[in-house]
Design an enzyme around this catalytic site. Structure first.
Site, PDB file in Angstrom:
ATOM      1  N   ARG A   1     -53.628  96.580  86.082  1.00  9.28           N
ATOM      2  CA  ARG A   1     -54.140  96.939  84.755  1.00  9.28           C
ATOM      3  C   ARG A   1     -55.454  96.245  84.429  1.00  9.28           C
ATOM      4  NH1 ARG A   1     -49.915  99.023  81.734  1.00  9.28           N
ATOM      5  NH2 ARG A   1     -50.453  98.162  79.698  1.00  9.28           N
TER       6      ARG A   1
ATOM      7  N   ASP B   1     -45.594  88.947  91.146  1.00 14.66           N
ATOM      8  CA  ASP B   1     -45.324  90.245  90.532  1.00 14.66           C
ATOM      9  C   ASP B   1     -46.407  91.241  90.886  1.00 14.66           C
ATOM     10  OD1 ASP B   1     -47.408  90.716  88.504  1.00 14.66           O
ATOM     11  OD2 ASP B   1     -46.346  89.371  87.157  1.00 14.66           O
ATOM     12  N   SER B   2     -46.158  92.468  90.501  1.00 18.09           N
ATOM     13  CA  SER B   2     -47.025  93.645  90.651  1.00 18.09           C
ATOM     14  C   SER B   2     -46.511  94.582  91.731  1.00 18.09           C
ATOM     15  CB  SER B   2     -48.487  93.269  90.928  1.00 18.09           C
ATOM     16  OG  SER B   2     -49.017  92.599  89.784  1.00 18.09           O
TER      17      SER B   2
ATOM     18  N   VAL C   1     -43.089  95.573  91.965  1.00 23.33           N
ATOM     19  CA  VAL C   1     -41.660  95.478  92.283  1.00 23.33           C
ATOM     20  C   VAL C   1     -40.902  96.622  91.599  1.00 23.33           C
ATOM     21  CG1 VAL C   1     -39.578  94.072  92.027  1.00 23.33           C
ATOM     22  CG2 VAL C   1     -41.781  92.991  92.541  1.00 23.33           C
TER      23      VAL C   1
ATOM     24  N   SER D   1     -44.177  87.666  75.626  1.00 27.37           N
ATOM     25  CA  SER D   1     -45.638  87.827  75.606  1.00 27.37           C
ATOM     26  C   SER D   1     -46.230  87.335  74.289  1.00 27.37           C
ATOM     27  CB  SER D   1     -45.979  89.304  75.786  1.00 27.37           C
ATOM     28  OG  SER D   1     -47.311  89.554  75.393  1.00 27.37           O
TER      29      SER D   1
ATOM     30  N   ARG E   1     -59.200 100.970  80.591  1.00 27.90           N
ATOM     31  CA  ARG E   1     -57.938 101.649  80.890  1.00 27.90           C
ATOM     32  C   ARG E   1     -57.992 103.065  80.310  1.00 27.90           C
ATOM     33  NH1 ARG E   1     -53.691  96.846  79.149  1.00 27.90           N
ATOM     34  NH2 ARG E   1     -54.449  95.277  80.615  1.00 27.90           N
TER      35      ARG E   1
ATOM     36  N   HIS F   1     -51.622  91.833  87.533  1.00 26.74           N
ATOM     37  CA  HIS F   1     -51.280  92.404  86.231  1.00 26.74           C
ATOM     38  C   HIS F   1     -50.828  93.871  86.373  1.00 26.74           C
ATOM     39  CE1 HIS F   1     -51.912  91.055  81.921  1.00 26.74           C
ATOM     40  NE2 HIS F   1     -51.581  92.308  81.709  1.00 26.74           N
TER      41      HIS F   1
END
Ligand code: FNR
Length: 389
Positions: free
Chosen positions: A285, A313-314, A316, A121, A180, A282
């Site tokens: 998020r 993704d997201s 798994v 990242s 968040r 994401h």
């Protein structure tokens, strides 16, 4: 799997991280500090999209086949012209130093050990060069939070290239951080005071510009430098499709756009000469109320899957989840939170257990579902039902 069963049943050696995905978050909650836990477990808004991600996995059901030979079972895949032993990739996760002192370098070294590509990242607590050294001969991808300043972007691309990162993943959905609550309630922004800014703070171009503009060094004004870096990458305004030309010009490897959820954006990515996309929200998020990531995968694969690499993704959590995403057309899957829970609980050791467990579970699930190779995954083996049991 045999090793894990063998250790437990024969020698009584239990894993330090639970092998039950539903218990993992609980164990992390007991082990991690509240801020680190809230940062990883938290989502945007009321976490509706996080729920939708899991609900989608629950509603899509495999339809296993029987009495199929598993001789020569092979889960390798080809991505961007290179062979990967399996379709599992470590998702880019920021600020890994808050979960464990082993930080990114520790996780990157485990990924090399277990043969999982590591996606670094931009919001790391280690530098690009440190991660590359720790990842050694492993496969590594670099995730870009796309700076506003082209000079800084160019510098990051050059550093990543020089450090052996093969694929560039540009995250589009986080040009500004979402609301968040779990982070806000703890007054926790993990980027203040330089945490999560190491990629920027170690960047010669960013440093020089900062010094020129403020008359201070990054070290003398860490708070100001953090603000400046966050302003570059995480608190800005979205780039345009036309801006991609700059990155394309300066990155000769594959480019993946992460955070695609709309078919039209997938088509645009194709139109703009991009090599791949990661269908992702994401991990819930960013836009709370956004659709479960798995639910948009089939339509996106139908629209662009024949011409570009579609990753996913997201949500798994298990090996079966990986099989489901492959059956819906993903070429490979990025795994995030589970690995970070394991990493937070027991550093490298914890991350290793989770990754090896996921790989074993995936292998076993493919075989038991009667699927010998990734190429055999298809829509006849999966169906959506309304109940989520
Ligand atoms: C993320 N994610 C993320 N994505 C990215 O492109 N750059 C980043 O720095 C981060 N940082 C980050 C931190 C934490 C704590 C989490 C949980 C997630 C998103 C990540 O790459 C991936 O899209 C999600 O983790 C997928 O959701 P699940 O499967 O982990 O729930």
């Amino acid at each position: 799997q045999t090793e894990i069963y063998g250790k437990g049943a024969l020698a009584g050696i239990l894993p330090s991280v639970t092998t039950d995905p539903r218990q993992l978050e609980e164990q992390a909650k007991r082990t991690l500090g509240v801020r680190a836990f809230n940062y990883v477990a938290g989502g945007a808004g009321e976490k509706a999209t996080m729920d939708s991600n899991r609900l989608a996995f629950r509603q899509w059901k495999l339809i296993p086949r029987m009495m199929r030979s598993m001789d020569g079972q092979d889960v390798s895949v080809e991505l961007f012209g290179k062979k990967y032993d399996h379709p599992l990739i470590m998702a880019p996760i920021g600020v890994q130093g808050i979960f464990h002192e082993d930080r990114e370098t520790g996780l990157a070294s485990v990924c090399e050990e277990v043969g999982v590509p590591y996606t670094m990242s931009t919001a790391a607590t280690s530098t690009i060069e440190e991660v590359a050294a720790a990842n050694g001969d492993g496969k590594r991808w670099f995730q870009l939070y796309w700076p506003q300043d082209n000079d800084v972007t160019l510098s990051l691309l050059n550093r990543a290239k020089a450090s052996g990162f093969e694929v560039l993943v540009i995250t589009l959905d986080t040009w500004s951080l979402a609301w968040r609550p779990a982070d806000l309630d703890n007054a926790y922004v993990p980027f203040i005071k330089g945490v999560g800014c190491q990629v920027g703070f170690s960047d010669p171009v960013f440093r020089e510009k900062f010094e020129k503009e403020t008359g201070s060094t990054v070290e003398d004004d860490v708070l100001g430098a953090s603000r400046a870096w966050i302003g570059q990458v995480l608190s800005s305004s979205p780039h345009s499709w036309e801006d991609l030309a700059f990155v394309r010009k300066h990155w000769d490897g594959p480019i993946v756009l992460k955070g695609i959820q709309h078919v039209d954006d997938a088509k645009k990515a194709l139109e703009y000469g991009i090599d791949g996309i990661a269908v992702s929200n994401h991990g819930g998020r960013q836009v709370d109320g956004a659709i479960g990531s798995l639910d948009v995968l089939p339509e996106i694969v139908d629209a662009v899957g024949h011409k570009m690499t579609v990753l996913f993704d997201s949500g798994v959590r298990t090996g079966v989840d990986v099989v489901k995403a492959l059956c819906l057309g993903a070429k490979a899957v990025l795994v995030g939170r589970p690995v970070i829970y394991g990493f937070g609980i027991d550093g490298r050791n914890g991350a290793r257990q989770i990754l090896q467990g996921l790989l074993a579970d995936f292998w076993q699930s493919m075989g038991l579902a009667g699927i010998r190779t990734v190429g055999e995954c298809n829509r006849q083996l999966i169906r959506k039902v309304q109940h989520a049991g």
